[in-house]
Write an enzyme that holds these catalytic residues in place. Structure first.
Site, mmCIF file in Angstrom:
data_model
loop_
_atom_site.group_PDB
_atom_site.id
_atom_site.type_symbol
_atom_site.label_atom_id
_atom_site.label_comp_id
_atom_site.label_asym_id
_atom_site.label_seq_id
_atom_site.Cartn_x
_atom_site.Cartn_y
_atom_site.Cartn_z
ATOM 1 N N LYS A 112 12.077 -6.068 4.294
ATOM 2 C CA LYS A 112 12.395 -4.878 3.496
ATOM 3 C C LYS A 112 13.824 -4.409 3.752
ATOM 4 O O LYS A 112 14.525 -3.994 2.823
ATOM 5 C CB LYS A 112 11.388 -3.744 3.771
ATOM 6 C CG LYS A 112 10.007 -4.013 3.187
ATOM 7 C CD LYS A 112 9.079 -2.799 3.305
ATOM 8 C CE LYS A 112 7.702 -3.108 2.698
ATOM 9 N NZ LYS A 112 6.768 -1.965 2.770
ATOM 10 N N LYS A 195 3.529 -12.318 -2.131
ATOM 11 C CA LYS A 195 2.416 -11.382 -2.198
ATOM 12 C C LYS A 195 2.651 -10.374 -3.320
ATOM 13 O O LYS A 195 3.788 -9.963 -3.564
ATOM 14 C CB LYS A 195 2.272 -10.694 -0.833
ATOM 15 C CG LYS A 195 2.230 -9.176 -0.838
ATOM 16 C CD LYS A 195 2.135 -8.579 0.537
ATOM 17 C CE LYS A 195 2.747 -7.175 0.549
ATOM 18 N NZ LYS A 195 1.851 -6.132 0.055
ATOM 19 N N LYS A 198 3.678 -3.413 -4.052
ATOM 20 C CA LYS A 198 4.139 -2.200 -4.739
ATOM 21 C C LYS A 198 5.643 -2.191 -4.844
ATOM 22 O O LYS A 198 6.206 -1.804 -5.852
ATOM 23 C CB LYS A 198 3.740 -0.953 -3.929
ATOM 24 C CG LYS A 198 2.285 -0.615 -3.977
ATOM 25 C CD LYS A 198 2.042 0.757 -3.332
ATOM 26 C CE LYS A 198 0.560 1.034 -3.249
ATOM 27 N NZ LYS A 198 0.068 1.188 -1.873
HETATM 28 P P1 ATP Z 1 4.717 -2.150 -0.075
HETATM 29 O O1 ATP Z 1 5.134 -3.385 -0.812
HETATM 30 O O2 ATP Z 1 5.520 -0.927 -0.425
HETATM 31 O O3 ATP Z 1 4.544 -2.353 1.413
HETATM 32 P P2 ATP Z 1 1.971 -2.678 -0.546
HETATM 33 O O4 ATP Z 1 1.775 -3.266 -1.886
HETATM 34 O O5 ATP Z 1 2.007 -3.597 0.623
HETATM 35 O O6 ATP Z 1 3.276 -1.786 -0.632
HETATM 36 P P3 ATP Z 1 0.552 -0.806 1.103
HETATM 37 O O7 ATP Z 1 0.191 0.601 0.799
HETATM 38 O O8 ATP Z 1 1.656 -1.077 2.073
HETATM 39 O O9 ATP Z 1 0.865 -1.549 -0.288
HETATM 40 O O10 ATP Z 1 -0.730 -1.587 1.597
HETATM 41 C C1 ATP Z 1 -2.056 -1.045 1.549
HETATM 42 C C2 ATP Z 1 -3.054 -2.109 1.949
HETATM 43 O O11 ATP Z 1 -3.097 -3.136 0.944
HETATM 44 C C3 ATP Z 1 -2.690 -2.828 3.255
HETATM 45 O O12 ATP Z 1 -3.876 -3.016 3.986
HETATM 46 C C4 ATP Z 1 -2.138 -4.151 2.822
HETATM 47 O O13 ATP Z 1 -2.342 -5.169 3.774
HETATM 48 C C5 ATP Z 1 -2.962 -4.412 1.559
HETATM 49 N N1 ATP Z 1 -2.253 -5.294 0.625
HETATM 50 C C6 ATP Z 1 -1.053 -5.033 0.061
HETATM 51 N N2 ATP Z 1 -0.687 -6.026 -0.758
HETATM 52 C C7 ATP Z 1 -1.702 -6.950 -0.710
HETATM 53 C C8 ATP Z 1 -1.908 -8.214 -1.334
HETATM 54 N N3 ATP Z 1 -1.023 -8.716 -2.189
HETATM 55 N N4 ATP Z 1 -3.048 -8.896 -1.056
HETATM 56 C C9 ATP Z 1 -3.960 -8.396 -0.184
HETATM 57 N N5 ATP Z 1 -3.818 -7.206 0.445
HETATM 58 C C10 ATP Z 1 -2.699 -6.481 0.191
HETATM 59 MG MG MG Z 2 2.733 -2.863 2.484
#
Ligand code: ATP
Ligand code: MG
Length: 332
Positions: A112, A195, A198
């Site tokens: 990041k 992956k 967000k």
């Molecule tokens: P950012 O990219 O800003 O970190 P994020 O998409 O990872 O956002 P988070 O709120 O950080 O979202 O994650 C919330 C939960 O969702 C965490 O337990 C994370 O491991 C899970 N998670 C996030 N993206 C995935 C994915 N692509 N597949 C499976 N689990 C995910």
């Molecule tokens: Mg995350």
């Protein structure tokens, strides 16, 4: 009952399909077997540039989605991280137990911060995993349901818990990550080696649960696959198709071999059309339920107030023990 704890960021408003399949589904399952604590991690959300009005709105939207996904306030504790000041209070102690080099090895920070550039990267983003250590240890959690990307942070939590216990005497439960292999990493629809995220995915690669169902259907239909046409689960050689099969299988409860059988001799188009339909059927009631919670903010806020009270009771007790062990003079 063993304890479970997890958190999810309110950034972006809508959760995405990876959040649901990788994490939230497990939150829902663990409320049956665990004394479960789930929170919207707004303290984590300000580690990157943010807008206060959006943060406030998105925090309610996040809580509403968690309820719509099946969290039941009678069976788990749902709260907002900033409502429990003990998180920040314990995080300081954990900051002082974590090595600078150790924190520097966190791959999510490296990724990041590399994207943002050093001058725009906050110290908060650097210490984010250490706040997460405090989040988990405050509740003496045994189990932490997360996606694969969080494994390293839970490992750090285990190391710090053991370090604290070794230095100051037994205080914290050493937690384990609860990662369900099949759905631990849902991939970006346009880049099936990255992956779904967000912050990092492009709009076309990301299924937002609160988007118009038509929009999500279209994204599935234009997901990147490969030039061969065989529908087979093979993440290494066929990451795009395998990702679609994982999503399809989890949302419908159909085994992957069964799906491979069903689509034998059919093209990717048939698979995508059917999965788009499955997606529409899943998100339509989900969106409606989320909206119902948002239409009644008093009830939602009451749920969150009760959750914060229950969470604080646990967090305050752990914090008091930890502060005492560290040698802080109790306030009279
Ligand atoms: P950012 O990219 O800003 O970190 P994020 O998409 O990872 O956002 P988070 O709120 O950080 O979202 O994650 C919330 C939960 O969702 C965490 O337990 C994370 O491991 C899970 N998670 C996030 N993206 C995935 C994915 N692509 N597949 C499976 N689990 C995910
Ligand atoms: Mg995350």
């Amino acid at each position: 009952r063993p304890r479970a704890l997890s958190g999810i960021q309110p950034t972006a408003g809508s959760f995405h399909l990876g959040n649901y399949l990788g994490a939230i589904r497990q939150y829902v399952a663990l409320q049956e077997t665990h004394d479960a604590f789930y929170m919207v991690v707004d303290l984590h959300a300000i580690t990157v540039p943010q807008n206060p009005m959006e943060l406030r709105a998105n925090t309610r939207i996040a809580a509403a989605q968690l309820l719509a996904a099946g969290l039941d306030p009678e069976r788990c504790t749902l709260f907002i991280q900033s409502h429990v000041p003990e998180h920040a209070q314990l995080a300081w102690v954990m900051n002082c137990l974590t090595g600078f080099g150790e924190a520097s090895r966190m791959t999510q920070f490296k990724d990041k911060s590399a994207k943002q550039g050093a001058d725009r990267t906050t110290v908060g983003l650097f210490t984010y995993p250490i706040l997460q250590v405090a989040d988990i240890l405050l509740y003496q959690a045994d189990s932490v349901p997360v996606g694969e990307d969080q494994r390293q942070h839970v490992e750090l939590t285990r190391d710090i818990a053991e370090r604290f216990n070794g230095t100051y005497g037994d205080t914290f439960t050493v937690p384990s990550a609860h990662i369900v292999r099949e759905t631990a990493k849902i991939y970006d629809l346009q880049d099936p080696t990255a992956k779904m995220s967000k912050s990092a995915s492009t709009a076309k690669g990301l299924i937002n649960l609160l988007d118009e169902p038509k929009v999500s259907a279209k994204k599935i239909k234009s997901a990147v696959t490969d030039t061969d046409t065989v529908i087979r689960f093979d993440p290494e050689h066929k990451p795009g198709v395998s990702n679609l099969l994982t999503i399809y299988s989890t949302l419908t409860g159909t085994g992957i071999p069964e799906l491979e059988e069903k689509y034998q001799g059919k093209g990717y188009g048939a698979l995508k059309t059917d999965l788009a339909e499955v997606m529409v059927e899943w998100v339509t009631p989900f969106r409606a339920r989320t909206q119902e919670y948002l239409d009644d903010p008093e009830t939602l806020d009451a749920v969150l107030a009760k959750g914060a009270e229950k969470a604080r009771a646990v967090a305050a007790e752990t914090l008091a023990q930890a502060y005492d062990k560290v040698g802080f003079l109790p306030a009279k």
